[in-house]
Design an enzyme around this catalytic site. Structure first.
Site, PDB file in Angstrom:
ATOM      1  N   GLN A   1       0.819  -1.094  -0.206  1.00 29.52           N
ATOM      2  CA  GLN A   1       0.048   0.193  -0.029  1.00 29.52           C
ATOM      3  C   GLN A   1       0.836   1.205   0.060  1.00 29.52           C
ATOM      4  O   GLN A   1       1.647   1.487   0.849  1.00 29.52           O
ATOM      5  CB  GLN A   1      -1.032  -0.024   1.099  1.00 29.52           C
ATOM      6  CG  GLN A   1      -1.722   1.086   1.355  1.00 29.52           C
ATOM      7  CD  GLN A   1      -2.493   0.915   2.807  1.00 29.52           C
ATOM      8  OE1 GLN A   1      -1.928   1.090   3.778  1.00 29.52           O
ATOM      9  NE2 GLN A   1      -3.883   1.458   2.617  1.00 29.52           N
ATOM     10  N   GLY A   2       0.723   2.095  -1.071  1.00 27.82           N
ATOM     11  CA  GLY A   2       1.503   3.420  -1.021  1.00 27.82           C
ATOM     12  C   GLY A   2       0.701   4.580  -0.590  1.00 27.82           C
ATOM     13  O   GLY A   2       0.106   5.275  -1.462  1.00 27.82           O
ATOM     14  N   TYR A   3       0.475   4.596   0.597  1.00 26.49           N
ATOM     15  CA  TYR A   3      -0.219   5.678   1.159  1.00 26.49           C
ATOM     16  C   TYR A   3       0.708   6.854   1.981  1.00 26.49           C
ATOM     17  O   TYR A   3       0.678   7.917   1.524  1.00 26.49           O
ATOM     18  CB  TYR A   3      -1.297   5.181   2.076  1.00 26.49           C
ATOM     19  CG  TYR A   3      -2.718   4.901   1.233  1.00 26.49           C
ATOM     20  CD1 TYR A   3      -2.561   4.603   0.125  1.00 26.49           C
ATOM     21  CD2 TYR A   3      -3.787   5.010   2.312  1.00 26.49           C
ATOM     22  CE1 TYR A   3      -3.942   4.299  -0.460  1.00 26.49           C
ATOM     23  CE2 TYR A   3      -4.975   4.555   1.557  1.00 26.49           C
ATOM     24  CZ  TYR A   3      -5.144   4.188   0.416  1.00 26.49           C
ATOM     25  OH  TYR A   3      -6.310   3.621  -0.335  1.00 26.49           O
ATOM     26  N   SER A   4       1.027   6.398   3.129  1.00 29.26           N
ATOM     27  CA  SER A   4       1.870   7.516   3.867  1.00 29.26           C
ATOM     28  C   SER A   4       3.124   8.006   3.280  1.00 29.26           C
ATOM     29  O   SER A   4       3.621   7.111   2.410  1.00 29.26           O
ATOM     30  CB  SER A   4       2.056   6.895   5.191  1.00 29.26           C
ATOM     31  OG  SER A   4       1.031   6.440   5.910  1.00 29.26           O
TER      32      SER A   4
ATOM     33  N   SER B   1      -4.874   7.293  12.568  1.00 25.00           N
ATOM     34  CA  SER B   1      -4.838   7.228  13.956  1.00 25.00           C
ATOM     35  C   SER B   1      -6.297   7.168  14.767  1.00 25.00           C
ATOM     36  O   SER B   1      -7.299   7.726  14.090  1.00 25.00           O
ATOM     37  CB  SER B   1      -4.021   8.505  14.379  1.00 25.00           C
ATOM     38  OG  SER B   1      -4.914   9.496  14.174  1.00 25.00           O
ATOM     39  N   ASN B   2      -6.069   6.615  15.850  1.00 23.70           N
ATOM     40  CA  ASN B   2      -7.367   6.590  16.536  1.00 23.70           C
ATOM     41  C   ASN B   2      -7.826   7.978  16.992  1.00 23.70           C
ATOM     42  O   ASN B   2      -9.491   8.096  16.969  1.00 23.70           O
ATOM     43  CB  ASN B   2      -7.125   5.762  17.865  1.00 23.70           C
ATOM     44  CG  ASN B   2      -6.995   4.185  17.532  1.00 23.70           C
ATOM     45  OD1 ASN B   2      -6.991   3.831  16.361  1.00 23.70           O
ATOM     46  ND2 ASN B   2      -6.951   3.569  18.698  1.00 23.70           N
TER      47      ASN B   2
ATOM     48  N   GLU C   1     -10.443  -1.570   5.644  1.00 27.74           N
ATOM     49  CA  GLU C   1      -9.345  -1.752   6.282  1.00 27.74           C
ATOM     50  C   GLU C   1      -9.679  -1.798   7.827  1.00 27.74           C
ATOM     51  O   GLU C   1      -9.031  -2.327   8.692  1.00 27.74           O
ATOM     52  CB  GLU C   1      -8.159  -1.040   6.243  1.00 27.74           C
ATOM     53  CG  GLU C   1      -6.885  -0.788   6.931  1.00 27.74           C
ATOM     54  CD  GLU C   1      -5.943   0.043   6.299  1.00 27.74           C
ATOM     55  OE1 GLU C   1      -4.724   0.122   6.943  1.00 27.74           O
ATOM     56  OE2 GLU C   1      -6.185   0.952   5.439  1.00 27.74           O
TER      57      GLU C   1
END
Length: 393
Positions: free
Chosen positions: A128-131, A378-379, A246
């Site tokens: 996965q190329g996200y961050s 993040s939560n 996800e």
């Protein structure tokens, strides 16, 4: 809400248990029990995926027309729970759990025909190329450029924290195609080959001493526009759709099984600390509460609704519960939590182990799972989603 299993559900549960007893080898079961994160090395996850694929059970949540099982929500939940209790290794989630549903939802007929069978069989292994270094929880600020050039995009920039990029032959990636647009409006979703010239993968060693993460660099990487999923500059819609899967998928059964192992360790000590026993009870109650939440979400999904904000709620519950259980494991082990024994993390290892062998990965789990409340959004961000979508704040 009726939480009792129907006779048909019980029959299906027994069928799953018989299958697991027959097909789940000791090595694969050990790989599941010794897992230090949600990602299992492909040398163990892919053989199990091939076994499930041969049975037609590899993608329970996919529509039957694309290779899914046709199971209802309860059967999928039973299957996930029984696999977790048996110690089955988790399958690589990036293909089956994330990009696969997105291709089903947004892909062209040609993309579906090409990619979906390869995801099911395990022929393609995805990352996965996200961050990016400056775009984590604030994903909309990503800067990996994709400039149009005829039938291709040319990519320049970097992605970081890319799990299993060193194993993957495919990546689904968010890129910036319109730098002048509002952040969410100038992003495109691409599918690309990891062996494309100009891609470089550098390892990032985790705090637990494992190579799971990577930084991926793109230097004039040419990607065909036929790999675009959805419309140009509408990748944010695809990404939001993916994140619902996800965050919302899974079962708390694996956490319940892990808690039982830690409980056995604590109670094996005749003079166990009362405070530790009390904490075990508190966490056990939280596990039961999470299971109830999962059942409520199941009821909603059965009516055809997507996970929506409930996915954020479960993501918070499961990851924070996971971290609480990991902390209990460290406290239960005491001084045995300190030795660094990576050779003993491998299934069926015959080496001598310091401390209880069944809990040898407790420290690595604790260290790796600190990221659980960050990855997938993040939560803190999840709580904002709930505040907005549920409470109207």
């Amino acid at each position: 809400m009726d939480l009792e299993l129907t006779p048909a559900d019980i029959e299906f549960r027994d069928e799953v248990r018989a299958f697991l007893a027959d097909k789940l080898t000791p090595e694969l079961s050990a790989a599941g029990r010794l897992a230090t994160s949600v990602f299992i090395e492909p040398e163990y996850s892919l053989p199990w995926q091939r076994i499930l694929h041969a049975r037609g059970w590899v993608a329970p949540h996919w529509p039957k027309a694309y290779g899914g099982t046709g199971w209802d929500e309860m059967k999928r939940y039973i299957f996930a729970s029984e696999c977790a209790r048996a110690g089955a290794p988790g399958l690589a989630p990036m293909g089956l759990g994330m990009v696969g549903p997105c291709i089903i939802g947004y892909g062209t007929p040609e993309q579906k025909a090409y990619y979906l069978p390869r995801i099911l069989s395990g022929e393609d292994y995805w990352c996965q190329g996200y961050s990016e270094p400056g775009a984590g929880s604030d994903l909309a600020s990503l800067q990996l450029r994709a400039e149009s050039d005829g039938d291709d995009y040319i990519l320049n920039g970097t992605k970081i924290w890319t799990t299993h990029a060193h194993h993957a032959n495919k990546m689904f990636c968010l890129v910036r195609t319109d730098p002048a647009a509002k952040p969410q409006s100038g992003i495109t979703f691409l599918l690309l080959d990891m062996d494309t010239p100009g891609i470089k993968v550098d390892p990032i060693i985790t705090l637990a001493g494992e190579h799971e993460l990577n930084q991926v660099f793109f230097d004039d990487v040419r990607v065909p526009k036929s790999g675009r999923l959805g419309k140009e500059n509408d990748g944010w819609s695809v990404a939001k759709y993916l994140l619902e899967f996800e965050r919302g998928s899974g079962s708390s059964a694996g956490l319940e099984a892990l808690l039982k192992r830690y409980h056995a360790q604590v109670m094996s000590n005749g003079d166990a600390e009362p405070g530790l026993i009390r904490r075990l009870g508190d966490v056990a109650i939280r596990v039961e509460a999470t299971k109830m939440t999962e059942q409520r979400v199941l009821a909603d999904l059965s009516s055809g609704q997507p996970p929506g904000p409930a996915a954020s709620m479960l993501k918070i519950q499961r990851t924070e519960l996971m971290q609480a259980i990991d902390t209990l494991g460290i406290d239960a082990l005491g001084s045995y939590a300190a030795p660094f024994q990576p050779d003993a993390w491998r299934p069926c290892s015959n080496g001598e182990v310091i401390g209880p062998k069944s809990l040898v990965t407790a420290t690595a789990r604790y260290l790796n799972n600190r990221a659980g409340s960050i990855y997938g959004g993040s939560n803190e961000v999840q709580r904002n989603i709930i505040a907005k979508m549920v409470l109207g704040l």
